[in-house]
Design a protein around this motif. Structure first.
Motif, PDB file in Angstrom:
ATOM      1  N   GLU A 273      68.433  80.275  47.079  1.00 20.69           N
ATOM      2  CA  GLU A 273      69.408  79.103  46.733  1.00 20.69           C
ATOM      3  C   GLU A 273      69.574  77.957  47.981  1.00 20.69           C
ATOM      4  N   LYS A 274      69.208  78.521  49.036  1.00 24.29           N
ATOM      5  CA  LYS A 274      69.283  77.703  50.017  1.00 24.29           C
ATOM      6  C   LYS A 274      67.937  77.220  50.652  1.00 24.29           C
ATOM      7  N   GLY A 275      66.958  78.037  50.069  1.00 27.09           N
ATOM      8  CA  GLY A 275      65.459  77.813  50.751  1.00 27.09           C
ATOM      9  C   GLY A 275      65.243  78.388  51.962  1.00 27.09           C
ATOM     10  N   TRP A 276      66.008  79.536  52.155  1.00 34.36           N
ATOM     11  CA  TRP A 276      65.862  80.258  53.757  1.00 34.36           C
ATOM     12  C   TRP A 276      65.284  81.629  53.607  1.00 34.36           C
ATOM     13  N   ILE A 277      64.709  82.005  54.539  1.00 29.90           N
ATOM     14  CA  ILE A 277      64.473  83.307  54.804  1.00 29.90           C
ATOM     15  C   ILE A 277      64.876  83.686  56.165  1.00 29.90           C
ATOM     16  N   MET A 278      65.717  85.039  56.500  1.00 29.20           N
ATOM     17  CA  MET A 278      66.218  85.342  57.582  1.00 29.20           C
ATOM     18  C   MET A 278      65.039  86.290  58.290  1.00 29.20           C
ATOM     19  N   VAL A 279      65.130  86.344  59.791  1.00 30.21           N
ATOM     20  CA  VAL A 279      64.266  87.100  60.591  1.00 30.21           C
ATOM     21  C   VAL A 279      65.302  87.688  61.691  1.00 30.21           C
ATOM     22  N   ASP A 280      64.638  88.621  62.128  1.00 32.06           N
ATOM     23  CA  ASP A 280      65.310  89.364  63.125  1.00 32.06           C
ATOM     24  C   ASP A 280      65.016  88.815  64.743  1.00 32.06           C
ATOM     25  N   ALA A 281      64.495  87.537  64.739  1.00 35.47           N
ATOM     26  CA  ALA A 281      64.204  86.716  66.045  1.00 35.47           C
ATOM     27  C   ALA A 281      65.075  85.529  66.258  1.00 35.47           C
ATOM     28  N   GLY A 282      66.078  85.645  66.901  1.00 35.33           N
ATOM     29  CA  GLY A 282      66.936  84.515  67.033  1.00 35.33           C
ATOM     30  C   GLY A 282      66.593  84.058  68.442  1.00 35.33           C
ATOM     31  N   ILE A 303      56.579  77.828  64.951  1.00 40.80           N
ATOM     32  CA  ILE A 303      55.940  77.850  63.643  1.00 40.80           C
ATOM     33  C   ILE A 303      55.622  79.200  63.114  1.00 40.80           C
ATOM     34  N   VAL A 304      55.730  79.315  62.042  1.00 41.55           N
ATOM     35  CA  VAL A 304      55.490  80.941  61.311  1.00 41.55           C
ATOM     36  C   VAL A 304      54.307  81.348  60.904  1.00 41.55           C
ATOM     37  N   CYS A 305      53.642  82.286  61.160  1.00 40.18           N
ATOM     38  CA  CYS A 305      52.179  82.760  60.894  1.00 40.18           C
ATOM     39  C   CYS A 305      52.295  84.241  60.375  1.00 40.18           C
ATOM     40  N   ASP A 306      51.338  84.514  59.545  1.00 39.51           N
ATOM     41  CA  ASP A 306      51.412  85.902  58.932  1.00 39.51           C
ATOM     42  C   ASP A 306      50.970  86.659  60.014  1.00 39.51           C
ATOM     43  N   PRO A 313      51.832  77.350  55.762  1.00 39.79           N
ATOM     44  CA  PRO A 313      51.916  75.846  55.688  1.00 39.79           C
ATOM     45  C   PRO A 313      53.500  75.279  55.708  1.00 39.79           C
ATOM     46  N   ASP A 314      53.542  74.578  56.684  1.00 39.66           N
ATOM     47  CA  ASP A 314      54.834  73.851  57.094  1.00 39.66           C
ATOM     48  C   ASP A 314      56.040  74.961  57.238  1.00 39.66           C
ATOM     49  N   LEU A 315      56.001  76.256  57.444  1.00 39.58           N
ATOM     50  CA  LEU A 315      57.056  77.025  57.481  1.00 39.58           C
ATOM     51  C   LEU A 315      57.389  77.091  58.907  1.00 39.58           C
ATOM     52  N   ILE A 316      58.718  76.567  59.197  1.00 39.56           N
ATOM     53  CA  ILE A 316      59.188  76.819  60.539  1.00 39.56           C
ATOM     54  C   ILE A 316      60.601  77.608  60.976  1.00 39.56           C
ATOM     55  N   ARG A 330      59.427  72.838  56.318  1.00 42.02           N
ATOM     56  CA  ARG A 330      60.077  71.592  57.172  1.00 42.02           C
ATOM     57  C   ARG A 330      60.199  70.448  56.054  1.00 42.02           C
ATOM     58  N   SER A 331      61.009  69.588  56.566  1.00 39.51           N
ATOM     59  CA  SER A 331      61.754  68.504  55.479  1.00 39.51           C
ATOM     60  C   SER A 331      60.669  67.481  55.264  1.00 39.51           C
ATOM     61  N   GLY A 332      60.814  67.274  54.118  1.00 40.89           N
ATOM     62  CA  GLY A 332      59.702  66.287  53.484  1.00 40.89           C
ATOM     63  C   GLY A 332      58.394  66.884  53.071  1.00 40.89           C
ATOM     64  N   SER A 333      58.082  68.184  53.214  1.00 40.64           N
ATOM     65  CA  SER A 333      56.979  68.904  52.585  1.00 40.64           C
ATOM     66  C   SER A 333      56.950  69.318  51.344  1.00 40.64           C
ATOM     67  N   SER A 334      56.092  69.393  50.507  1.00 43.78           N
ATOM     68  CA  SER A 334      55.815  69.823  49.050  1.00 43.78           C
ATOM     69  C   SER A 334      55.536  71.286  48.987  1.00 43.78           C
ATOM     70  N   GLN A 335      55.529  71.843  50.138  1.00 45.59           N
ATOM     71  CA  GLN A 335      55.160  73.232  50.248  1.00 45.59           C
ATOM     72  C   GLN A 335      56.164  74.307  49.550  1.00 45.59           C
ATOM     73  N   ALA A 336      55.867  75.274  49.033  1.00 42.60           N
ATOM     74  CA  ALA A 336      56.718  76.170  48.399  1.00 42.60           C
ATOM     75  C   ALA A 336      56.899  77.282  49.643  1.00 42.60           C
ATOM     76  N   LEU A 337      58.277  77.827  49.520  1.00 45.58           N
ATOM     77  CA  LEU A 337      58.633  78.777  50.490  1.00 45.58           C
ATOM     78  C   LEU A 337      57.820  79.947  50.031  1.00 45.58           C
ATOM     79  N   PRO A 338      57.136  80.712  51.149  1.00 45.63           N
ATOM     80  CA  PRO A 338      56.493  81.932  50.633  1.00 45.63           C
ATOM     81  C   PRO A 338      57.281  83.242  50.350  1.00 45.63           C
ATOM     82  N   ASP A 339      56.665  83.938  49.349  1.00 43.18           N
ATOM     83  CA  ASP A 339      57.604  85.121  49.052  1.00 43.18           C
ATOM     84  C   ASP A 339      57.104  86.345  50.096  1.00 43.18           C
ATOM     85  N   LEU A 340      58.251  86.157  50.889  1.00 40.75           N
ATOM     86  CA  LEU A 340      58.089  87.309  51.901  1.00 40.75           C
ATOM     87  C   LEU A 340      59.282  88.456  51.703  1.00 40.75           C
TER      88      LEU A 340
END
Length: 383
Positions: A273-282, A303-306, A313-316, A330-340
């Motif tokens: 609902e917020k467009g967030w994915i959380m990872v264990d690297a802060g 930037i986030v890679c597989d 694309p545009d995942l940071i 990233r702000s302004g991008s039309s890319q969809a959040l990947p299903d991770l």
């Protein structure tokens, strides 16, 4: 050393620092070839890598000349057979004494200074240790940090103070730190030429006054790669070129395919609902460095890679707390959040390789797209 408890990126516990040795070797070869073409000695700065295993890739035939940013680095590399070093940080009284202990042990360590006071301190430390110190005079080529102006009155004064203190003048040294703020080939070429011209002029001025000035040392990763000519320069120092990072990508020195360092992380939660994915690297794994924030493209905390190193694309990483990283489009991008799904692993390319590396004790080494952990290379730490 061989991996201790994991054999692939799929099974490696996270967060973990991953080094692609294929990209490392390619980056090392690229700058070595450029300097060979220019007829200039390369003195790699080990402040980024802080690893004898990485140094051995740069010097496959045995120890060569290096630059260090701490005396802990100097002592570490001395313990692995390195004898020719430049300590490229302004020397203080306690560091002068410590450096002279290395000279007592047969290490040709040269220090850096830009004041008469430092010259006197260094001379006293040398006499106490029974050795002759060797020092570079730092030259300010772009107002980035320390150093003397080439046309100012202090250059010859500091040279005279070195002579009076019994310190050998190794030469002049400068660093075009403002090149990190540039992003066009024309501007980078101009910065490289200014760095060269200022250093050479300083050496010529010293020689005209009767001082030997054998070494003219320049270096930053951007100028090392954009210098058209290095006439009068004897050596080049650079460090982050071994790994590159997103700041260097933003400057225009490399592509993301050149980035050898990444942080392996695991998805630990999602807030669709917020467009967030959380990872264990802060920020404890990535560092607080936000060096791309001032560039044309803000990469967040990376930037986030597989798992194979291909950017989504545009995942940071947009936000980082101590042990949590928040992935967003990233702000302004039309890319969809990947299903991770929770448990999925990603690799995060960092803003600043030096800062991110400093958060970790070892590299987990892979070669190219292979996921197998080929080795674990310890990193040294401390001052």
């Amino acid at each position: 050393m061989p991996p201790s408890d994991a054999t692939t990126l799929d099974t490696l516990e996270t967060p973990a620092l991953v080094l692609d040795a294929s990209r490392l070797d390619r980056n090392l070869a690229r700058l070595a070839a450029r300097m060979a073409e220019q007829g200039v000695a390369l003195r790699p700065h080990m402040k980024t890598a802080k690893s004898i295993d990485v140094a051995s890739r740069a010097f496959p035939n045995g120890p060569g000349p290096i630059t260090v940013s701490t005396l802990a680095e100097a002592e570490y590399f001395a313990g692995h057979g390195y004898r020719d070093m430049t300590y490229a940080v302004g020397v203080s009284p306690h560091m002068a004494a410590r450096a002279m202990r290395l000279r007592q042990a047969g290490i040709d360590i040269k220090v850096l200074l830009d004041t008469r006071e430092q010259a006197a301190i260094l001379g006293e430390a040398g006499r106490a240790a029974g050795v002759t110190p060797s020092a570079f005079i730092e030259i300010d080529c772009d107002g980035h940090r320390g150093g003397l102006l080439v046309t100012g009155p202090n250059l010859l004064g500091v040279a005279a103070a070195l002579d009076a203190a019994g310190v050998t003048l190794a030469g002049v040294l400068t660093h075009a730190g403002e090149s990190y703020a540039l992003h066009t080939p024309e501007a980078l070429e101009a910065a490289a030429e200014n760095e060269r011209a200022v250093a050479v002029e300083a050496a010529q001025r010293l020689r005209a006054a009767g001082y030997e000035c054998p070494v003219v040392s320049v270096g930053s990763t951007p100028t090392a790669h954009f210098a058209k000519a290095l006439d009068g320069v004897t050596e080049m120092r650079a460090g982050v070129y071994m790994f590159f990072d997103l700041v260097m990508h933003g400057v225009g020195v490399c592509t993301t395919d050149d980035l050898a360092l990444s942080v392996l992380a695991t998805v630990i939660g999602k807030r669709p609902e917020k467009g967030w994915i959380m990872v264990d690297a802060g920020w404890m794994a990535l560092s607080r460095d936000r060096g791309t924030a001032a560039q044309r493209v803000d990469q967040g905390y990376g930037i986030v890679c597989d798992l194979d190193g291909r950017p989504y694309p545009d995942l940071i990483v947009a936000h980082a707390s101590q042990e949590h990283g928040t992935l967003v489009i990233r702000s302004g991008s039309s890319q969809a959040l990947p299903d991770l799904p929770v448990g999925a692993k990603v690799r995060i390319m960092p803003n600043h390789a030096c800062a991110t590396g400093a958060q970790h004790e070892r590299y987990h080494v892979v070669f190219g797209p292979a996921r197998a952990i080929a080795a674990e290379w310890p990193r040294m730490r401390g001052w």
